[in-house]
Write an enzyme that holds these catalytic residues in place. Structure first.
Site, PDB file in Angstrom:
ATOM      1  N   HIS A  98      47.955 -23.836   4.182  1.00 50.03           N
ATOM      2  CA  HIS A  98      47.075 -24.554   3.252  1.00 50.03           C
ATOM      3  C   HIS A  98      47.600 -25.976   3.068  1.00 50.03           C
ATOM      4  CE1 HIS A  98      45.244 -20.671   1.326  1.00 50.03           C
ATOM      5  NE2 HIS A  98      44.625 -21.041   2.427  1.00 50.03           N
ATOM      6  N   ASP A 100      48.214 -27.910   0.712  1.00 48.12           N
ATOM      7  CA  ASP A 100      49.246 -28.208  -0.284  1.00 48.12           C
ATOM      8  C   ASP A 100      50.580 -27.524   0.034  1.00 48.12           C
ATOM      9  OD1 ASP A 100      47.976 -25.773  -0.843  1.00 48.12           O
ATOM     10  OD2 ASP A 100      48.550 -25.835  -2.955  1.00 48.12           O
ATOM     11  N   HIS A 101      50.738 -27.143   1.308  1.00 44.36           N
ATOM     12  CA  HIS A 101      52.014 -26.604   1.777  1.00 44.36           C
ATOM     13  C   HIS A 101      52.486 -27.310   3.045  1.00 44.36           C
ATOM     14  CE1 HIS A 101      51.936 -23.080  -1.012  1.00 44.36           C
ATOM     15  NE2 HIS A 101      50.678 -23.480  -1.052  1.00 44.36           N
ATOM     16  N   HIS A 130      53.928 -22.444  -6.927  1.00 44.11           N
ATOM     17  CA  HIS A 130      53.118 -23.047  -7.994  1.00 44.11           C
ATOM     18  C   HIS A 130      53.644 -22.689  -9.377  1.00 44.11           C
ATOM     19  CE1 HIS A 130      49.715 -24.570  -5.577  1.00 44.11           C
ATOM     20  NE2 HIS A 130      49.907 -23.503  -4.815  1.00 44.11           N
ATOM     21  N   ASP A 156      52.556 -18.582  -1.682  1.00 44.62           N
ATOM     22  CA  ASP A 156      51.489 -18.190  -2.618  1.00 44.62           C
ATOM     23  C   ASP A 156      51.230 -16.681  -2.579  1.00 44.62           C
ATOM     24  OD1 ASP A 156      51.268 -20.872  -3.135  1.00 44.62           O
ATOM     25  OD2 ASP A 156      49.289 -21.127  -2.223  1.00 44.62           O
ATOM     26  N   HIS A 201      47.194 -13.460   0.824  1.00 42.20           N
ATOM     27  CA  HIS A 201      46.664 -14.765   0.398  1.00 42.20           C
ATOM     28  C   HIS A 201      45.990 -15.439   1.583  1.00 42.20           C
ATOM     29  CE1 HIS A 201      46.336 -18.629  -1.549  1.00 42.20           C
ATOM     30  NE2 HIS A 201      47.118 -19.183  -0.654  1.00 42.20           N
ATOM     31  N   HIS A 241      52.527 -20.842   4.801  1.00 42.07           N
ATOM     32  CA  HIS A 241      51.143 -20.710   5.255  1.00 42.07           C
ATOM     33  C   HIS A 241      50.525 -22.107   5.297  1.00 42.07           C
ATOM     34  CE1 HIS A 241      50.594 -20.899   0.910  1.00 42.07           C
ATOM     35  NE2 HIS A 241      49.280 -21.028   1.056  1.00 42.07           N
TER      36      HIS A 241
HETATM   37 ZN    ZN Z   1      47.779 -21.280  -0.481  1.00 43.54          ZN
END
Ligand code: ZN
Length: 256
Positions: A59, A61-62, A172, A134, A115, A57
């Site tokens: 975001h 931090d991905h 995470h 996530d 998410h 996805h």
């Molecule tokens: Zn995320």
């Protein structure tokens, strides 16, 4: 057939980036590169060329490392067909039932929204591994930041049907905090107590608590148990349906 080698690279505060290497073909996939430098270094240290980037996805931090990894290795980027515009260099839009071939290993794409609206996971059945981003965490699940409780519950049910020995690679290291919450709603679950103790020891030794197996999660993760009569009773929602129970537990976690 040699196995699929999986390396976990801890980055930022608590993110995990994964390198997946098929020794026979030499192909290497990177999952959810939050950043580039430690990932490129880790690949070069063992002589691997990153051929694929698999995104769950978009975001930050991905996807933050995609530009540089593509520049370094010419990797091809895969992501949800509905998120292509939000993922750099994403020429391969995929969806439920599609497959991505990494050397001799096939990943089946699972749509697991919740998410985010279009979150996907990659299931390597031949390697007994699923990369869930996530969606499912060890002892927890992702926040609802774009999808509904119903979507997330359906997604968790989909993941729940994979073989119990499947290793769950989430993005995470949240397990300790998740354990505290899980024990607050399900305090008498002996399997959960054991897992929480084990995770605390691992973390104190600087070890990763990820991956877990789906079998462990089925016993311990409250978010996977929302349709079980004994769990509904524990949380005082015996007369409610599973989506309501899931939505309530997710909200309690948000405010924990
Ligand atoms: Zn995320």
């Amino acid at each position: 057939m040699s196995g699929l080698e999986i390396r976990q690279i801890p980055v930022l505060n608590d993110n995990y980036v994964y390198l997946i290497h098929d020794g026979s073909s030499g192909q290497t996939a990177c999952v959810d590169p939050a950043v580039a430098a430690p990932v490129i270094d880790a690949a070069r240290a063992v002589g691997w060329t990153i051929s694929h980037i698999l995104v769950t996805h978009p975001h930050f931090d991905h996807i933050g490392g995609i530009d540089e990894i593509v520049a370094a290795f010419g990797a091809e980027v895969y992501g949800s067909k509905d998120d292509q515009a939000n993922i750099p260099h994403c020429h391969h839009g995929v969806a439920q039932g599609d497959s991505v071939q990494v050397g001799g290993f096939e990943a089946k794409v699972l749509d697991v929204p919740g998410h985010t609206a279009h979150h996907i996971a990659y299931h390597f059945a031949g390697a007994e591994a699923v990369f869930v981003g996530d969606t499912l965490f060890s002892l927890g699940c992702g926040r609802l930041l774009g999808g509904t409780a119903k979507q997330m519950w359906d997604s968790l049910q989909k993941l729940r049907t994979l073989p119990p020995a499947t290793r769950v690679y989430c993005a995470h290291e949240y397990t300790n905090a998740n354990a505290d919450f899980a024990l607050s709603v399900d305090p008498d679950n002996a399997d959960l107590q054991d897992r929480a103790d084990a995770v605390l020891r691992m973390r104190q030794q600087g070890l990763s608590s990820v991956p877990s197996t789906l079998e462990e999660e089925l016993k311990c993760n409250p978010f996977l148990r929302c349709d079980q009569p004994e769990f509904k009773a524990i949380v005082g929602m015996s007369d409610r349906d599973a989506v309501d129970v899931f939505a309530e537990i997710r909200q309690r976690k948000d405010h924990f």
